[in-house]
Design an enzyme around this catalytic site. Structure first.
Site, PDB file in Angstrom:
ATOM      1  N   CYS A   2       0.815  -1.222   0.000  1.00 28.86           N
ATOM      2  CA  CYS A   2       0.000   0.000   0.000  1.00 28.86           C
ATOM      3  C   CYS A   2       0.852   1.277   0.000  1.00 28.86           C
ATOM      4  CB  CYS A   2      -0.878   0.046   1.227  1.00 28.86           C
ATOM      5  SG  CYS A   2      -1.905  -1.392   1.440  1.00 28.86           S
ATOM      6  N   ARG A  27       5.535  -0.064  -5.825  1.00 25.07           N
ATOM      7  CA  ARG A  27       5.453  -0.853  -4.591  1.00 25.07           C
ATOM      8  C   ARG A  27       4.511  -2.051  -4.731  1.00 25.07           C
ATOM      9  NH1 ARG A  27       6.744   2.542   0.177  1.00 25.07           N
ATOM     10  NH2 ARG A  27       5.253   1.350   1.393  1.00 25.07           N
ATOM     11  N   TRP A  74      -2.927  -2.660  -1.505  1.00 22.72           N
ATOM     12  CA  TRP A  74      -2.514  -4.042  -1.775  1.00 22.72           C
ATOM     13  C   TRP A  74      -3.321  -4.876  -0.795  1.00 22.72           C
ATOM     14  CZ3 TRP A  74      -0.037  -8.205   0.621  1.00 22.72           C
ATOM     15  CH2 TRP A  74       0.592  -9.127  -0.225  1.00 22.72           C
ATOM     16  N   ASN A 100      -2.154   2.274   5.738  1.00 27.98           N
ATOM     17  CA  ASN A 100      -1.278   1.130   5.413  1.00 27.98           C
ATOM     18  C   ASN A 100      -1.102   0.309   6.683  1.00 27.98           C
ATOM     19  OD1 ASN A 100      -0.894   2.338   2.979  1.00 27.98           O
ATOM     20  ND2 ASN A 100       1.281   2.755   3.238  1.00 27.98           N
ATOM     21  N   GLY A 101      -0.962  -0.998   6.546  1.00 28.60           N
ATOM     22  CA  GLY A 101      -0.731  -1.838   7.722  1.00 28.60           C
ATOM     23  C   GLY A 101      -1.962  -2.651   8.067  1.00 28.60           C
ATOM     24  N   GLU A 487      18.963 -17.222  -6.252  1.00 25.77           N
ATOM     25  CA  GLU A 487      18.543 -15.889  -6.691  1.00 25.77           C
ATOM     26  C   GLU A 487      18.111 -15.906  -8.160  1.00 25.77           C
ATOM     27  OE1 GLU A 487      17.648 -13.286  -5.381  1.00 25.77           O
ATOM     28  OE2 GLU A 487      17.910 -11.708  -6.852  1.00 25.77           O
ATOM     29  N   LYS A 491      14.434 -14.804  -9.405  1.00 25.62           N
ATOM     30  CA  LYS A 491      14.190 -13.756 -10.421  1.00 25.62           C
ATOM     31  C   LYS A 491      13.237 -14.273 -11.486  1.00 25.62           C
ATOM     32  CE  LYS A 491      15.108 -10.918  -8.862  1.00 25.62           C
ATOM     33  NZ  LYS A 491      15.586 -10.886  -7.570  1.00 25.62           N
ATOM     34  N   GLU A 494       9.616 -14.732 -10.071  1.00 27.19           N
ATOM     35  CA  GLU A 494       8.984 -13.456  -9.711  1.00 27.19           C
ATOM     36  C   GLU A 494       8.383 -12.753 -10.925  1.00 27.19           C
ATOM     37  OE1 GLU A 494      11.196 -11.165  -6.102  1.00 27.19           O
ATOM     38  OE2 GLU A 494      12.439 -11.555  -7.836  1.00 27.19           O
ATOM     39  N   HIS A 510      19.127 -35.801  -4.614  1.00 26.23           N
ATOM     40  CA  HIS A 510      18.169 -36.113  -3.556  1.00 26.23           C
ATOM     41  C   HIS A 510      16.757 -35.644  -3.898  1.00 26.23           C
ATOM     42  CE1 HIS A 510      21.442 -37.445  -1.086  1.00 26.23           C
ATOM     43  NE2 HIS A 510      22.064 -36.286  -1.258  1.00 26.23           N
ATOM     44  N   LYS A 609       6.945  -4.356  -3.566  1.00 29.13           N
ATOM     45  CA  LYS A 609       8.356  -3.978  -3.427  1.00 29.13           C
ATOM     46  C   LYS A 609       8.759  -3.912  -1.962  1.00 29.13           C
ATOM     47  CE  LYS A 609      12.309  -2.616  -4.914  1.00 29.13           C
ATOM     48  NZ  LYS A 609      13.112  -3.748  -5.391  1.00 29.13           N
TER      49      LYS A 609
HETATM   50  C1  G6P Z   1       9.766  -8.309  -1.370  1.00 24.04           C
HETATM   51  C2  G6P Z   1      10.432  -7.853  -2.656  1.00 24.04           C
HETATM   52  C3  G6P Z   1      11.755  -8.572  -2.838  1.00 24.04           C
HETATM   53  C4  G6P Z   1      12.635  -8.369  -1.608  1.00 24.04           C
HETATM   54  C5  G6P Z   1      11.914  -8.779  -0.324  1.00 24.04           C
HETATM   55  C6  G6P Z   1      12.683  -8.330   0.905  1.00 24.04           C
HETATM   56  O1  G6P Z   1       9.365  -9.633  -1.498  1.00 24.04           O
HETATM   57  O2  G6P Z   1       9.591  -8.087  -3.757  1.00 24.04           O
HETATM   58  O3  G6P Z   1      12.426  -8.061  -3.977  1.00 24.04           O
HETATM   59  O4  G6P Z   1      13.801  -9.104  -1.753  1.00 24.04           O
HETATM   60  O5  G6P Z   1      10.638  -8.160  -0.258  1.00 24.04           O
HETATM   61  O6  G6P Z   1      12.695  -6.935   0.917  1.00 24.04           O
HETATM   62  P1  G6P Z   1      13.765  -6.032   1.625  1.00 24.04           P
HETATM   63  O7  G6P Z   1      13.336  -4.630   1.284  1.00 24.04           O
HETATM   64  O8  G6P Z   1      13.659  -6.325   3.092  1.00 24.04           O
HETATM   65  O9  G6P Z   1      15.094  -6.378   1.091  1.00 24.04           O
END
Ligand code: G6P
Length: 614
Positions: A2, A27, A74, A100-101, A487, A491, A494, A510, A609
């Site tokens: 949000c 975000r 959100w 927000n929250g 990672e 990616k 996501e 395994h 985000k």
């Molecule tokens: C969300 C984002 C990711 C990020 C994660 C942790 O899931 O989409 O890209 O790695 O949060 O966020 P931070 O801001 O704590 O690194």
């Protein structure tokens, strides 16, 4: 997640609010709305979907005003629809609120309000708060809007960043926060509110970040700060934000993610700039100098993070254990905060977070502090909660990251972790001079080496064209490159929604080996390092089962070049810096696949985000 925007001042608020919402789109959100204070009433417009749909909806409406609030939602409580979108209004339309929250005790509060005759039109916890404020306003003797907000908030359990407008006090905004960020930009006879600084910086660089339980009462000419619990005024602390509007634009790139991938030679340089003495090549970490004696005495380092930052943490573990010889544990913040971990006063906890606002990471930080550990932060966003609530820390200096899928923030985190490992290794005398200077020299050469990988982006695009219709993908790596495999897989899933798994190559037998057939792309991170021969054996195992292998290899590795279907090359480098190089082709590979699949690269579905709720 949000987003909040607010404006009060001489300008027409509507364009400021809409532009602010667009700045916050990165975000992640599913609906948006706006509340405008007009002729002693509050008019609310809201829509499911993108901000452009809200804008279209408002195009025929009278939107002129000097005071307003706006929100991107959100969904947490209730599905994404027009009704559940913010702003919310109280039953008698006296108050309008953006929030927000999560209000954790909202069900009990709602029940009390229902008993008092209040009705509700949405499924949200935020509407409960709007009605609670109105109830306080109507019940007490001569209660004004500010008092009603403070009284309501004193009954709330949970997290909030909120801005409230009252119909009876049209020239005023009231804002508060607990565990959810809120910034106030100070202009000339005007104020801007936002959940992060991005909507504010084109108007002013002077910002006040609210602390938990602060209540800000804002008119166009005044900002008064109090606490939820006390009436005394608090002096606001004004920060200067060094962000430029250019950083918020795509600058000719098709997507923010692509721009951010290409920025990495610069952002990595910014991460180590000023931290390596050009003459002695010693690492200097100003943010940690005061607490260094305690770090050096630590019996254990615990790194807590989420998502991509957690992958950086794993690389940190390998580096610190190997070179500084200090035991390291890496924890998901969401697990750590709830599993009653053993935390001792001689532990050092490092929290890694791009945004500095992730709710789970913040909760883990607070827990570790309570138990007496020294808590350090590695974060990107200046002035964020992680930066403010940890005992000391290091900024990654990657600049604003807008693409939801983290790229440049990851490599900046790994750079900072490498510097920490080297600094501790020097202090503990657990590294030879020769090894130390080799690594430092290689770290300094990383930006140029990344440039040489980026130049080859057309070849990576070509490989993406071969595989973009895949349903599943497997990523394998060992040692420092195991977290890179994780990672790389993250990616891909996501942004392209292809199911991808990252695995330690040695674990393949395994389980994941059962998945391998001639439809499965297997991405192997196989740079020349001490594990190389083992990884080649894993490649043979995949080949024997007809998997399609895409290998990230070191330039000149003709053996692997001939063995696998597709290659992405990185320049020769020391294995310590190999994560910084090998991750680049994987970022590009995911990016091109997502584009070919027509996905919304910068705002992938359901992701946010900055995850400010747990
Ligand atoms: C969300 C984002 C990711 C990020 C994660 C942790 O899931 O989409 O890209 O790695 O949060 O966020 P931070 O801001 O704590 O690194």
């Amino acid at each position: 997640m949000c987003g909040i925007v607010g404006y009060i001042g001489p300008k027409n608020a509507y364009p400021v609010l809409i532009k602010g919402l667009k700045r916050l789109e990165y975000r992640g959100y599913d609906s948006s709305g706006i509340a405008l204070s007009q002729n002693n009433q509050i008019n609310i417009f809201k829509k499911k979907g993108k901000v452009s749909e809200l804008e279209y909806f408002c195009s025929e409406k009278e939107t002129y005003t000097n005071v307003g609030i706006a929100h991107t939602r959100w969904a947490t409580h209730g599905e994404p629809n027009d009704n559940n979108a913010h702003p919310h209004h109280s039953m008698n339309n006296t108050f309008s609120i953006i929030h927000n929250g999560i209000i954790e005790n909202y069900e009990r509060l709602k029940k009390d309000l229902l008993n008092k005759g209040y009705t509700f039109y949405s499924d949200t916890d935020s509407e409960v708060l709007a009605n609670l404020i109105e109830y306080m306003y109507n019940e007490g003797d001569h209660v004004n809007a500010e008092q009603a907000v403070r009284m309501a908030l004193s009954r709330v359990v949970g997290a909030y960043g909120l801005v409230v407008m009252c119909k009876d006090e049209p020239g005023k905004l009231i804002a508060s926060r607990v565990s959810s960020p809120l910034a106030i930009g100070i202009g000339e006879g005007e104020y801007f509110l936002a959940s992060d600084a991005t909507p504010i910086i084109e108007y002013t660089k002077n910002v006040v970040f609210l602390n938990d339980k602060d209540v800000a009462i804002i008119t166009k000419n005044s900002l008064t700060l109090k606490s939820v619990d006390a009436d005394e005024e608090i002096t606001p602390e004004i920060h200067r934000i060094e962000l430029s509007v250019g950083e918020l634009e795509k600058n000719g790139y098709d997507h923010f993610m692509l721009k951010e991938i290409f920025e990495q030679p610069k952002t990595i340089t910014d991460s180590f700039r000023g931290r390596i003495d050009p003459v002695t090549k010693e690492v200097f970490l100003g943010g940690l100098s005061e607490v260094m004696p305690r770090i050096l005495d630590a019996k254990r380092i615990i790194i807590i993070a989420c998502g991509t930052s957690w992958h950086a943490a794993l690389i940190g573990e390998y580096l610190i254990e190997e070179y500084a010889q200090v035991p390291v544990e890496v924890e998901y913040a969401s697990e750590y905060r709830y599993r009653r971990p053993i935390i001792r006063e001689d532990d050092v906890v490092i929290a890694i977070s791009q945004s500095g606002e992730t709710a789970d990471t913040m909760a883990a930080i607070r827990l570790a502090k309570e138990k007496g550990a020294l808590v350090l932060g590695i974060c990107n966003v200046v002035g964020s909660s992680v930066a403010r609530e940890t005992h000391a820390g290091i900024y990654t200096h990657a600049g604003v990251e807008i693409g939801v899928a983290s790229t440049k923030a990851f490599t900046a985190q790994v750079t900072v972790l490498t510097l920490i490992a080297l600094r501790l290794a020097r202090k503990h005398q657990t590294i030879t001079d020769e090894r130390y200077f080799t690594i430092i020299d290689d770290l300094i050469s990383v930006p140029d080496k990344i440039e040489s990988i980026l130049i080859k982006h057309p070849s990576i695009k070509k490989i993406a064209k071969k595989y973009y219709k895949a349903v599943n993908a497997l990523y394998l790596g060992r040692g420092f490159l195991f977290p890179v495999a994780l990672e790389g897989a993250l990616k891909l899933k996501e942004i392209s929604y292809i199911h991808a798994e990252g695995y330690a190559a040695g674990e393949m037998k395994h389980g994941p080996i059962a998945l391998i057939d001639n439809n499965l792309p297997v991405v192997v991170v196989a740079a020349k390092d001490r594990y190389y021969e083992k990884v080649v054996s894993n490649i043979q195992e995949v080949k024997a089962r007809k998997g399609n292998i895409i290998a990230v290899i070191t330039e000149g590795d003709s053996a692997l070049r001939d063995m696998v279907e597709d290659i992405m090359e990185i320049p020769k480098c020391d294995e310590v810096v190999s994560p910084l190089l090998t991750v680049i082709p994987l970022q590009l590979f995911s990016y091109y696949i997502a584009v070919l699949r027509g996905c919304d690269v910068d705002q992938p579905r359901n992701l946010a985000k900055s995850v400010t709720v747990e």
